[in-house]
Design a protein around this motif. Structure first.
Motif, PDB file in Angstrom:
ATOM      1  N   TYR A 199      -6.536  -4.349   6.889  1.00 24.08           N
ATOM      2  CA  TYR A 199      -5.270  -5.040   7.083  1.00 24.08           C
ATOM      3  C   TYR A 199      -5.448  -6.245   7.996  1.00 24.08           C
ATOM      4  CZ  TYR A 199      -2.606  -1.186   5.004  1.00 24.08           C
ATOM      5  OH  TYR A 199      -2.069  -0.264   4.150  1.00 24.08           O
ATOM      6  N   GLU A 257      -8.286   0.373   3.826  1.00 23.96           N
ATOM      7  CA  GLU A 257      -7.996  -1.039   3.565  1.00 23.96           C
ATOM      8  C   GLU A 257      -8.157  -1.868   4.834  1.00 23.96           C
ATOM      9  OE1 GLU A 257      -4.617  -2.164   1.212  1.00 23.96           O
ATOM     10  OE2 GLU A 257      -4.485  -0.193   0.309  1.00 23.96           O
ATOM     11  N   GLN A 285       4.179   5.352   7.373  1.00 25.36           N
ATOM     12  CA  GLN A 285       3.124   6.349   7.574  1.00 25.36           C
ATOM     13  C   GLN A 285       2.138   6.319   6.398  1.00 25.36           C
ATOM     14  OE1 GLN A 285       2.175   8.118   9.992  1.00 25.36           O
ATOM     15  NE2 GLN A 285       0.863   9.683   9.077  1.00 25.36           N
ATOM     16  N   MET A 286       2.672   6.090   5.203  1.00 27.56           N
ATOM     17  CA  MET A 286       1.807   5.987   4.012  1.00 27.56           C
ATOM     18  C   MET A 286       0.891   4.781   4.115  1.00 27.56           C
ATOM     19  SD  MET A 286       1.425   7.761   1.268  1.00 27.56           S
ATOM     20  CE  MET A 286       0.040   7.518   0.147  1.00 27.56           C
ATOM     21  N   MET A 287       1.453   3.637   4.546  1.00 24.64           N
ATOM     22  CA  MET A 287       0.614   2.443   4.726  1.00 24.64           C
ATOM     23  C   MET A 287      -0.432   2.704   5.794  1.00 24.64           C
ATOM     24  SD  MET A 287       3.420  -0.658   4.603  1.00 24.64           S
ATOM     25  CE  MET A 287       2.238  -2.011   4.464  1.00 24.64           C
ATOM     26  N   ALA A 345       8.611   6.907   6.598  1.00 23.81           N
ATOM     27  CA  ALA A 345       7.673   7.589   5.698  1.00 23.81           C
ATOM     28  C   ALA A 345       6.812   6.566   4.951  1.00 23.81           C
ATOM     29  CB  ALA A 345       8.432   8.486   4.719  1.00 23.81           C
ATOM     30  N   GLY A 346       7.425   5.449   4.549  1.00 23.28           N
ATOM     31  CA  GLY A 346       6.659   4.385   3.889  1.00 23.28           C
ATOM     32  C   GLY A 346       5.600   3.819   4.825  1.00 23.28           C
ATOM     33  N   LEU A 401       2.296   6.336  -2.627  1.00 22.98           N
ATOM     34  CA  LEU A 401       3.366   7.265  -2.251  1.00 22.98           C
ATOM     35  C   LEU A 401       4.453   7.292  -3.328  1.00 22.98           C
ATOM     36  CD1 LEU A 401       4.933   9.089  -0.244  1.00 22.98           C
ATOM     37  CD2 LEU A 401       5.799   7.016   0.823  1.00 22.98           C
ATOM     38  N   PHE A 402       4.834   6.115  -3.801  1.00 17.85           N
ATOM     39  CA  PHE A 402       5.874   6.044  -4.824  1.00 17.85           C
ATOM     40  C   PHE A 402       5.388   6.670  -6.134  1.00 17.85           C
ATOM     41  CE2 PHE A 402       9.503   3.358  -3.395  1.00 17.85           C
ATOM     42  CZ  PHE A 402       9.098   3.184  -2.085  1.00 17.85           C
ATOM     43  N   GLU A 432      -3.165  16.336  -0.183  1.00 12.03           N
ATOM     44  CA  GLU A 432      -2.191  17.057   0.642  1.00 12.03           C
ATOM     45  C   GLU A 432      -1.303  16.131   1.473  1.00 12.03           C
ATOM     46  OE1 GLU A 432      -3.204  20.563   3.017  1.00 12.03           O
ATOM     47  OE2 GLU A 432      -5.016  20.671   1.805  1.00 12.03           O
ATOM     48  N   ALA A 433      -1.924  15.135   2.096  1.00 15.11           N
ATOM     49  CA  ALA A 433      -1.148  14.244   2.961  1.00 15.11           C
ATOM     50  C   ALA A 433      -0.072  13.524   2.139  1.00 15.11           C
ATOM     51  CB  ALA A 433      -2.066  13.229   3.634  1.00 15.11           C
ATOM     52  N   CYS A 470      -3.885  17.851   7.467  1.00 16.19           N
ATOM     53  CA  CYS A 470      -4.082  16.950   6.324  1.00 16.19           C
ATOM     54  C   CYS A 470      -3.635  15.523   6.635  1.00 16.19           C
ATOM     55  CB  CYS A 470      -3.356  17.467   5.081  1.00 16.19           C
ATOM     56  SG  CYS A 470      -1.555  17.425   5.214  1.00 16.19           S
ATOM     57  N   MET A 471      -2.961  15.336   7.762  1.00 17.05           N
ATOM     58  CA  MET A 471      -2.527  13.988   8.159  1.00 17.05           C
ATOM     59  C   MET A 471      -3.440  13.506   9.300  1.00 17.05           C
ATOM     60  SD  MET A 471       0.415  13.451   6.218  1.00 17.05           S
ATOM     61  CE  MET A 471       1.818  12.722   7.047  1.00 17.05           C
ATOM     62  N   MET A 499      -1.866   5.556   6.582  1.00 15.66           N
ATOM     63  CA  MET A 499      -2.963   6.386   6.058  1.00 15.66           C
ATOM     64  C   MET A 499      -3.900   5.556   5.194  1.00 15.66           C
ATOM     65  SD  MET A 499      -1.294  10.140   5.392  1.00 15.66           S
ATOM     66  CE  MET A 499      -1.342   9.654   3.702  1.00 15.66           C
ATOM     67  N   ALA A 500      -3.329   4.632   4.427  1.00 16.46           N
ATOM     68  CA  ALA A 500      -4.157   3.764   3.587  1.00 16.46           C
ATOM     69  C   ALA A 500      -4.974   2.802   4.441  1.00 16.46           C
ATOM     70  CB  ALA A 500      -3.282   2.993   2.599  1.00 16.46           C
ATOM     71  N   LEU A 510      -0.247  17.290  11.412  1.00 16.66           N
ATOM     72  CA  LEU A 510      -0.857  18.305  10.534  1.00 16.66           C
ATOM     73  C   LEU A 510      -2.321  17.979  10.212  1.00 16.66           C
ATOM     74  CD1 LEU A 510       2.038  18.888   7.953  1.00 16.66           C
ATOM     75  CD2 LEU A 510       1.086  20.609   9.508  1.00 16.66           C
ATOM     76  N   ASP A 546       8.689  14.568   2.042  1.00 12.56           N
ATOM     77  CA  ASP A 546       9.554  14.038   3.110  1.00 12.56           C
ATOM     78  C   ASP A 546      10.394  12.863   2.598  1.00 12.56           C
ATOM     79  OD1 ASP A 546       8.522  15.883   4.858  1.00 12.56           O
ATOM     80  OD2 ASP A 546       7.110  14.502   5.810  1.00 12.56           O
ATOM     81  N   SER A 547       9.789  12.006   1.794  1.00 12.93           N
ATOM     82  CA  SER A 547      10.500  10.820   1.310  1.00 12.93           C
ATOM     83  C   SER A 547      11.594  11.197   0.316  1.00 12.93           C
ATOM     84  CB  SER A 547       9.516   9.844   0.649  1.00 12.93           C
ATOM     85  OG  SER A 547       8.531   9.452   1.582  1.00 12.93           O
ATOM     86  N   LEU A 569       4.075  13.746   2.546  1.00 12.77           N
ATOM     87  CA  LEU A 569       4.889  12.530   2.696  1.00 12.77           C
ATOM     88  C   LEU A 569       5.837  12.298   1.528  1.00 12.77           C
ATOM     89  CD1 LEU A 569       2.579   9.769   4.165  1.00 12.77           C
ATOM     90  CD2 LEU A 569       4.753  10.590   5.078  1.00 12.77           C
ATOM     91  N   SER A 584       0.802  -1.221   0.000  1.00 12.67           N
ATOM     92  CA  SER A 584       0.000   0.000   0.000  1.00 12.67           C
ATOM     93  C   SER A 584       0.837   1.273   0.000  1.00 12.67           C
ATOM     94  CB  SER A 584      -0.981  -0.015   1.183  1.00 12.67           C
ATOM     95  OG  SER A 584      -0.309  -0.328   2.380  1.00 12.67           O
ATOM     96  N   ARG A 585       2.161   1.131  -0.117  1.00 18.13           N
ATOM     97  CA  ARG A 585       2.977   2.328  -0.321  1.00 18.13           C
ATOM     98  C   ARG A 585       2.995   2.756  -1.783  1.00 18.13           C
ATOM     99  NH1 ARG A 585       8.587   0.737   1.120  1.00 18.13           N
ATOM    100  NH2 ARG A 585       7.746  -1.201   0.275  1.00 18.13           N
TER     101      ARG A 585
END
Lengths: 305, 305
Positions: free
Chosen positions: B179, B177, B168-170, B165-166, A43-44, A118-119, B99-100, B172-173, B97, A126-127, A123, A39-40
């Motif tokens: 998990y 999802e 944090q992305m997971m 950062a990866g 982001l990528f 935005e989120a 947006c996060m 948010m998803a 933030l 940051d990455s 990120l 699920s990244r």
């Protein structure tokens, strides 16, 4: 008799230089950011959207052209160039955010927070920020740990509170404060100049040029950095949005002090040209090996995007 | 006869360890971020607001305690610990933030974007992010450039797209999802585990322990990393906001899958304790020198904040 068109040899050199570095940077970013099967992925995709394609790659070209003067391998120079560009791209992503400059257009396409959200934009920025230091810390950038450490220290200083981020902070305060020419110069030396200067310095570091041998390069970088920002202020007033791919006339709307509001269009243009001449003067002890740096200095004030 | 209270010696050791590292980290952050006499002052005030005081400093204590086992100078360990903590603090600022995670409270006081504004929060986070690498690249952290490079590579990997950062992305998803336990474990290994593991690893790097000698420390770090997150999930359900200094019961409100929703409170607590025992088991070949790492492992599941 057919008309004879004499192409400016500097222009062709530059055009080839940009085409080559753009391909190299895109190709390395592509290799560094394969989309993972988890699920990244989003982001990528966002990082790739912002980083691959679109940018002029002025900073990687500055770095690679300096490095080439000192016989650095192209691969090492492109890797370090990608690190600087990753910092530049991350800063654009964050600067474009609604809470910052609130821009909708970048390189002729929607800004990252518009295309994603935005989120994801926070990120992805940051990455890319972390990626820059990951690239420089890798032994693939230089097998010599001292060089790697010096590259990282230089980029860290240029991007942090004593460099780009500090300059962006002064820029935001500029809406409420009345800056004079001295303050604007200081602001821009941090916001734009620090990263351009780091690009040149990192090329010299890769070439094992000791600090005391980098004085003329630092002077060159300082002058083109200021010229670059004056040219940007001029573009904001006179540019064509279909070429710049970003919103213009923003300084006027926001009532911001810039080199142009403080000096006027004509004097600003003259000042930028004088800085470029001065920058090229600092390269006097170099021969043909510095031709790309000279062409880049001229490009910086003559560009239309 | 007066009641005899037998203090747990591990508890006193830990309490002294935290007090000492908290003072050292605050003092170094204070020295690293003097407020400048220009319009960047507000940015520095924001960085100091977020970075100085308030944090438990688990990561610097992990790093310094590992480093101490290998005879590293306290100064070098505290500097590297501040680098990891700067990454941790920056990530909290950005995670809070609107947006996060949109949090209003952190360490019992308003989050940075509440106390200042969003733009300043984005920039202060970015500046602390850069500061982390500036600290590590400085010769004051280690005079040995190979060690500096390895520290930077380790922290870069742990904080970027393949680490925090990866994760944090997971995370948010995770709102959209479903998990399972496997995915939650992977997510938390990136989001929380990577930086805790980097803290231990960096202590060993400063101690010149070669990678093949770090296996037991990596196992220890992996186990306490998971235990730490399970404890966090338990705190979200059972904790006291006046102690944690941040909003709780958020997972339930957001309908998020966590270790607790997937395993239940009792099994989650048992799992965390088993992980801590396992973590301590990895330190079997160490003697008294590892007593702080053992105490830290126990603290991680027993803490109330």
């Amino acid at each position: 008799m057919a008309e004879i068109v004499t192409a400016d040899p500097g222009e062709e050199l530059l055009s080839n230089g940009f085409t080559r570095i753009q391909q190299e940077v895109d190709s390395l970013f592509d290799a560094l950011m394969p989309i993972p099967q988890d699920s990244r992925a989003r982001l990528f995709e966002a990082m790739r959207y912002a980083a691959i394609g679109g940018g002029k790659r002025v900073r990687p070209l500055l770095l690679a052209s300096t490095a080439e003067m000192y016989g650095v391998s192209r691969e090492a120079a492109v890797r370090a160039g990608c690190a600087v560009e990753a910092i530049h791209v991350y800063s654009l992503i964050h600067d474009d955010l609604p809470c910052m400059d609130d821009d909708d257009l970048r390189h002729g396409k929607p800004t990252l927070h518009k295309a994603f959200d935005e989120a994801t934009a926070v990120l992805a920025g940051d990455s890319l920020h972390a990626l820059a230091f990951e690239i420089l810390a890798s032994t693939e950038t230089s097998s010599d740990p001292f060089t790697r450490s010096e590259l990282i220290a230089t980029l860290g200083r240029a991007s942090g509170m004593h460099g780009m981020a500090g300059g962006q902070m002064m820029d935001m305060a500029a809406d409420s404060e009345d800056y004079d020419l001295h303050s604007i110069t200081r602001l821009q030396q941090l916001k734009t100049g620090a990263l351009l200067a780091a690009s040149v310095e990192m090329g010299a570091i890769l070439g094992h040029v000791p600090p005391e041998g980098r004085g003329h390069l630092r002077n060159y970088a300082r002058d083109i950095g200021l010229a670059f920002q004056i040219a940007d202020d001029l573009l904001d007033v006179e540019g064509d949005e279909s070429k710049t791919g970003k919103a213009l006339r923003k300084d006027e709307v926001q009532g911001k002090q810039t080199f142009v509001t403080l000096m006027g269009v004509e004097q600003a243009r003259e000042q930028a040209r004088a800085l470029v001449d001065q920058a090229i003067g600092h390269l006097a002890n170099h021969g043909e090996d510095a031709r790309m740096l000279r062409a880049l200095a001229r490009f910086i004030v003559e560009r239309d995007r």
